[in-house]
Enzyme design. Structure first.
Site, short mmCIF file in Angstrom:
data_model
loop_
_atom_site.label_atom_id
_atom_site.label_comp_id
_atom_site.label_asym_id
_atom_site.label_seq_id
_atom_site.Cartn_x
_atom_site.Cartn_y
_atom_site.Cartn_z
N GLU A 37 -4.36 7.72 -4.71
CA GLU A 37 -4.63 7.02 -5.96
C GLU A 37 -5.95 7.51 -6.51
OE1 GLU A 37 -4.45 2.77 -5.41
OE2 GLU A 37 -2.41 2.84 -4.61
N ARG A 66 0.86 -1.17 0.00
CA ARG A 66 0.00 0.00 0.00
C ARG A 66 0.91 1.23 0.00
NH1 ARG A 66 -3.58 -2.79 -1.35
NH2 ARG A 66 -5.66 -3.08 -0.46
N HIS A 113 -1.88 0.55 -9.76
CA HIS A 113 -2.44 -0.44 -8.82
C HIS A 113 -2.99 -1.64 -9.60
CE1 HIS A 113 -4.30 -0.86 -4.57
NE2 HIS A 113 -4.02 -2.03 -5.08
C1 8YV Z 1 -7.23 -4.11 -5.64
C2 8YV Z 1 -5.75 -4.96 -3.89
O1 8YV Z 1 -7.14 -2.99 -4.87
O2 8YV Z 1 -6.81 -6.95 -3.28
C3 8YV Z 1 -6.25 -5.90 -2.88
O3 8YV Z 1 -6.07 -5.61 -1.68
O4 8YV Z 1 -5.05 -4.05 -3.55
C4 8YV Z 1 -6.09 -5.07 -5.33
O5 8YV Z 1 -6.39 -6.36 -5.64
C5 8YV Z 1 -8.55 -4.66 -5.31
O6 8YV Z 1 -8.64 -5.89 -5.89
C6 8YV Z 1 -9.64 -3.70 -5.83
O7 8YV Z 1 -10.74 -4.42 -6.28
#
Ligand code: 8YV
Length: 332
Positions: A266, A237, A285
């Site tokens: 973001e 993150r 991301h």
């Molecule tokens: C995406 C993620 O943010 O799974 C998570 O924690 O950071 C990523 O896979 C998420 O899938 C948003 O749908």
């Protein structure tokens, strides 16, 4: 009476149809300036929520007193107030496992792209600069045989270790909440404290969940411990890294490069200083963002949601306390 479900993340048609057979489903587009207002209008009477990347604070939860479950299409749950959900007896579920390999692939994509300057040099070719054979000014650095330092040895960290050890003959160091002898045995990995990892690794890869203990984990002090030829990779993150400190370290060339898939804000603003550096590979991301994996995550989230609404313990329950509250209520 059919349960009421509010979706704030799109689902594949077949999964949406499956939900619609069993519940009254409302889709809310939460993007744009009116997005939250649309969600507020849809929440009253909701029994289940399904979505991701949205902070469900008390003011929103107050609008849904019948809420039984929030099914997150994500493995990360840092944007949920888990204690508050548990206090309210609202189950929170997530989608681990199905995205592990894809996210580890993203980590290795960033390792290779930043080490071999793929994005920078692909742009150089496109812009017509390739007029002669490459010289040292455009050389990258090797990945095979180097030292891979993994901060956070969960599912994704272990998948990275496997890629590094088995795929690229790398020496694997890791720092985590505790040593994992099974990882040491499988990949010849070595547990070490964070400072030792930062000093020795050629690639420092962040895979920890964001929490009070990991926010700002990589700050100026930690960046200063890294080798000048080392590369920082963040697939965790954005807030795990002190972004201004990273910008300073890059500006002063105290690390070789960075491969970043996550950011404090973001989408990342085009005004971010991070985008001024040729040795920063910034991706939007994309950790789990493949057709196959997002479909699998959506399927997992729907299963979690339907199990919880049917009074069963969902497979991927994050807050056990909420389940105890629910079963306690059933016993009564
Ligand atoms: C995406 C993620 O943010 O799974 C998570 O924690 O950071 C990523 O896979 C998420 O899938 C948003 O749908």
């Amino acid at each position: 009476m059919k349960k009421r479900i509010v979706l704030y993340k799109r689902l594949p048609e077949a999964l949406l149809a499956r939900l619609q057979q069993q519940a009254e489903v409302t889709w809310v587009d939460t993007t744009g300036t009116d997005g939250l207002a649309r969600l507020r209008d849809a929440l009253p009477g909701a029994h289940g929520l399904l979505g991701a990347s949205l902070r469900l604070d008390s003011s929103l939860l107050d609008l849904a007193p019948q809420l039984q479950v929030v099914s997150s299409v994500s493995v990360g749950v840092d944007n949920y107030d888990i204690a508050e959900l548990t206090r309210r007896g609202v189950m929170l579920t997530n989608t681990p496992d199905v995205l592990t390999e894809t996210t580890a692939d993203t980590g290795f994509a960033l390792i290779l792209a930043s080490a071999r300057r793929v994005v920078e040099l692909a742009g150089w070719v496109r812009d017509g600069h390739w007029q002669a054979n490459l010289g040292p000014a455009h050389f990258g650095t090797d990945v095979h045989g180097k030292t891979l330092g993994i901060v956070g040895m969960g599912r994704i960290g272990e998948a990275l270790a496997r890629r590094g050890a088995a795929g690229f003959g790398m020496r694997v160091l890791y720092h985590s909440s505790r040593p994992k002898p099974e990882v040491d045995a499988r990949y010849g990995a070595r547990y070490c404290d964070l400072d030792a990892l930062l000093r020795e690794a050629d690639f420092v890869c962040l895979t920890v969940p964001l929490s009070a203990s990991t926010e700002g984990l990589i700050g100026a002090r930690e960046l200063a411990l890294m080798k000048p030829e080392a590369i920082l990779i963040n697939i965790a993150r954005g807030r795990v890294v002190d972004e201004p400190a990273l910008i300073e370290a890059l500006r002063e060339k105290r690390i070789r490069a960075a491969g970043l898939d996550v950011f404090v804000q973001e989408p990342l603003s085009t005004a971010s200083p991070l985008l001024q550096f040729d040795n920063v590979v910034a991706t939007p991301h994309i950790g789990s963002a493949t057709h196959e994996t997002r479909e699998a995550m959506a399927r997992c989230a729907v299963e979690n949601l339907l199990s919880a609404l049917a009074g069963e313990r969902p497979m991927n329950l994050v807050n056990e306390g909420a389940w105890k509250a629910v079963t306690g209520a059933y016993k009564a």
